[in-house]
Scaffold this motif. Sequence first.
Motif, PDB file in Angstrom:
ATOM      1  N   UNK A 160       0.141   4.465  10.986  1.00 21.21           N
ATOM      2  CA  UNK A 160      -0.671   5.659  10.833  1.00 21.21           C
ATOM      3  C   UNK A 160       0.180   6.891  11.106  1.00 21.21           C
ATOM      4  N   UNK A 185       0.825  -1.213   0.000  1.00 21.93           N
ATOM      5  CA  UNK A 185       0.000   0.000   0.000  1.00 21.93           C
ATOM      6  C   UNK A 185       0.861   1.266   0.000  1.00 21.93           C
ATOM      7  N   UNK A 242      -6.482   3.676   5.927  1.00 21.36           N
ATOM      8  CA  UNK A 242      -6.331   2.437   5.153  1.00 21.36           C
ATOM      9  C   UNK A 242      -5.273   1.531   5.779  1.00 21.36           C
ATOM     10  N   UNK A 243      -4.164   2.123   6.249  1.00 19.18           N
ATOM     11  CA  UNK A 243      -3.121   1.273   6.847  1.00 19.18           C
ATOM     12  C   UNK A 243      -3.649   0.548   8.086  1.00 19.18           C
ATOM     13  N   UNK A 244      -4.427   1.258   8.904  1.00 14.33           N
ATOM     14  CA  UNK A 244      -4.998   0.586  10.072  1.00 14.33           C
ATOM     15  C   UNK A 244      -5.957  -0.510   9.635  1.00 14.33           C
ATOM     16  N   UNK A 247      -5.808  -2.293   7.025  1.00 15.03           N
ATOM     17  CA  UNK A 247      -5.085  -3.483   6.555  1.00 15.03           C
ATOM     18  C   UNK A 247      -4.776  -4.415   7.736  1.00 15.03           C
ATOM     19  N   UNK A 261      -8.086  11.682  16.003  1.00 11.45           N
ATOM     20  CA  UNK A 261      -6.904  11.917  15.177  1.00 11.45           C
ATOM     21  C   UNK A 261      -7.217  12.684  13.890  1.00 11.45           C
ATOM     22  N   UNK A 279      -6.285  13.503   2.109  1.00 10.16           N
ATOM     23  CA  UNK A 279      -5.517  12.332   1.663  1.00 10.16           C
ATOM     24  C   UNK A 279      -4.766  11.661   2.813  1.00 10.16           C
ATOM     25  N   UNK A 280      -4.226  12.513   3.699  1.00  9.11           N
ATOM     26  CA  UNK A 280      -3.518  11.965   4.854  1.00  9.11           C
ATOM     27  C   UNK A 280      -4.446  11.082   5.672  1.00  9.11           C
ATOM     28  N   UNK A 305       3.279  11.842   4.526  1.00  7.84           N
ATOM     29  CA  UNK A 305       2.394  12.639   3.679  1.00  7.84           C
ATOM     30  C   UNK A 305       2.868  14.078   3.611  1.00  7.84           C
ATOM     31  N   UNK A 307      -2.346  13.399  19.146  1.00  3.75           N
ATOM     32  CA  UNK A 307      -2.977  12.104  18.899  1.00  3.75           C
ATOM     33  C   UNK A 307      -2.398  11.022  19.797  1.00  3.75           C
ATOM     34  N   UNK A 326      -7.148   9.548   4.704  1.00  2.00           N
ATOM     35  CA  UNK A 326      -7.434   8.298   3.989  1.00  2.00           C
ATOM     36  C   UNK A 326      -6.265   7.320   4.145  1.00  2.00           C
ATOM     37  N   UNK A 327      -5.059   7.809   3.899  1.00  2.00           N
ATOM     38  CA  UNK A 327      -3.887   6.937   4.011  1.00  2.00           C
ATOM     39  C   UNK A 327      -3.774   6.301   5.392  1.00  2.00           C
ATOM     40  N   UNK A 328      -3.919   7.148   6.398  1.00  2.00           N
ATOM     41  CA  UNK A 328      -3.705   6.626   7.745  1.00  2.00           C
ATOM     42  C   UNK A 328      -4.803   5.628   8.116  1.00  2.00           C
ATOM     43  N   UNK A 357      -8.322   7.179  19.192  1.00  2.00           N
ATOM     44  CA  UNK A 357      -7.827   7.482  17.855  1.00  2.00           C
ATOM     45  C   UNK A 357      -8.823   8.285  17.026  1.00  2.00           C
ATOM     46  N   UNK A 414      -5.726  16.306  12.862  1.00  2.00           N
ATOM     47  CA  UNK A 414      -5.043  16.598  11.596  1.00  2.00           C
ATOM     48  C   UNK A 414      -5.658  17.816  10.917  1.00  2.00           C
TER      49      UNK A 414
END
Lengths: 300, 546
Positions: A207, A155, B489-491, B493, B450, B482-483, A214, A246, B485-487, B447, B454
């Motif tokens: 995360x 990913x 998606x990794x969780x 996974x 978070x 986008x950040x 990013x 966070x 979304x990225x963060x 979380x 951001x």
Amino acid sequence: MFEIIKTPKIDFIGKRNIAFMASGIFIAIGIVALIQIARGAINLGIDFSGGTSVHLKFEKPIPMDHARKILEQSGLKDVDLQDFPAENKLLIRIKKSDIETGKVSENIVRIFSEGFSGTKFVVDSTTEIGPKIGKSLQKDALIAVAIATAGILIYIAWRFRFKFGVAATIATFHDVLFVLGVFYIMNKEINLLLITALLTIAGYSLTDTVVVFDRIRENMKLRYKEPIPLVINSSINEVLSRTIITAGTTFLAATALFFFGGEVIHDFAFAILIGIAIGTYSSIFIASPILVVWKGRLRK
Amino acid sequence: MKKGLRWRFSLIGAVVIFAIIFFLPSTPVFKAMPEWWGKNLPNRGITLGLDLQGGMHLVFEVDGEKAVDSAVERTASGIRQLLTEKKIRFTAIKRSGFTGIEITHPSESSTQIKKVVENNYPSLRIKDAGKSRLNLILADKESEKIKETATEQALETIRNRIDQFGVAEPVIHRQETNQIVVQLPGIKDPQRAIDLIGKTALLEFKLLDEESPVAAQLPASIPSGGEEKLLSEFKDRIPEGDEILFERVVDKETGRVSKRPYLAKKRAVLTGDVLTEARVNIDTRYNEPYVSVSFDSEGAKIFERVTGENVKKRMAIILDNNIYSAPVIQERIAGGHAQITGRFTENEAKDLAIVLRAGALPAPINMLQNVTVGPSLGQDSIDAGVKAGMIGAIAVILFMVIYYRLSGVIADFAVFLNVIILLGALAWFNATLTLPGIAGIILTIGMSVDANVLIFERIREELRLGKTVRAAIDAGYKKAFLTIVDSHVTTLITAAVLFQFGTGPIKGFAVTLSLGVMINLFTSMMGTRVVFDLITSKRALKRLSI
């Protein structure tokens, strides 16, 4: 505006050698822990080793010596006793028994009802795991870790560049190994719940890393004339307050779990707590510096 | 109000209402709701995992080898019978190796024997081994099939037994090739359940051999545990076709258990597969429960013939190689009924009737895993989890308000939305809430801010650059998107992997974590945005409390 740090300008990248050294030690300990797990010379939970554990809850405090004595007299070997005096609870664990599954817990309950005939108790829980299941759980856990790693790498390599993916994966492994190492040093039990915690930590740490990455990527596009270490350093600084906040709120939630979540979840919460701390550290001091140290094309 | 704003407000409102409707059945409030509610609206709610409501998680392994072993044994005796019927001469039929049968015969009957075997047992491979010897071997494919069928049958039998035992919402399924998972929530008597499931329940009626002098040499009773010793003592004396079996005798006064040996014919007169019914009755004379069984017509015929031929002899009723009773046959028994007595308690008799009705397991099963959680621990865990959740949530909420002021309140609104929607979603999927699942919810709370952090940090940056409130909010959301979304998606996974490999409580954790992450994405992009838009839509704000 209420801010923790006003526009920080900390030179994180400059401290990378100290960080790499410290982390090298962490990883070494983690690898030792891994080897010990492979050798079975570690406090493996019965999920993996097979065996029996019985939780008993007594109505009044019981002397531990007596409990130990009656177990010894009954001929049960390698018994591990742990008491929770606040709640009059007792945890009895026997690893790797050759006795048929289903018989050991029965035995233990009988021994205690005979040995403590004056004190009533209830059986809170019993767990018996045959060696076969333990083996397959071990295998499953390994596969899970491998798949998770591959998924994350793919990913991030897709969203960023391959190098980012590798850096994030290294940082994530670093965190997981660190927590594993802490559990090993503290001789805490390695069980399925810990594996769950480790994967959660991996997700969390990632995360954190992704957020920093990013910003690095965004800044690289905007400030393409500046040297990369500078861009990376200021990117970390820009997201620093987010990172701290966070980490802080998640830490608060995990702290609540640690103190009030009950004994079953205690070690899990502990792993999450140190995982949050190390995950935050690694996204700043490990993942990003790797991008600097590793020569090669970063900009698209 | 802008049109888009109204639409988004309605969507959030609808989601929250749905979530509440779905979650309601999981709360005590649901009992007080009017009747039409339960009939027309969701009434299932969240299921509590075994670790929270107490219960058992058992994993059994079907001993497929045993099933193959008895299939070969049956085949051997079937061949013996066929050859005898057809008057084909043979010297001996015996087992060779695990899946082999060896027939020794006079050389002239070789082709005849081969023909009989070929016609009746197509799954056997035939090999000549010298002039007067035939080797029959069960094909590998066939023995795989036997193992497979044994597991399927065992699953069915266990399901039947549990159904009749009466457990609310049991889970029984197969895992790997030969493992059976049984989950029994809220069970009170774990040992009884294990015994019930684990009994092979092979019922046999065998005649005793009392004519042999060996029968008289057997001691009247031996202490429990001394069976092996007695068997080895008599090893060479047991007549051909006989075996020694034991009856469990409990002394009424002392409660001491002893074993009584009997010499019985190996061949069973009748086995449990002819059974049509098994019921518990009470003997009025001794006030003792017993189990009465009925046979099908075929079984009844055999039973009538055998009892008629063996009046005044004793017949043993045997379950899993233990003699339950060995009554003397008083007369020819017609009608196809028999009784099994054996000084049962009422529960024992009930369980015996259940296993007889549900049928025998095709092969023995071994318990691989047994996790039993008492109901009190479950309640303790729920209480602790709720307490930890409350404290964690309050800490996070307070922190956000202190740090971000009014915007912090908006973020808290998102936390609140998150928890409600998460509970509703769990109920909607009828997911199982486990202790790690509760931990997952609490972590999600930590979380869940978070995404907002951001966004808020971005907005602050934009404000520092001197942008207007409106523009800063827009830019903040856009840049953080986008950040976020990225963060997420990794969780997701790792959560997906946990879900795939995890069992029981861990799966519960993975479910809450992945749902939490997705809901988080929704509330942070929709929930808080809508509030900001509402605030800024009426009038242009000079300052933002952030």
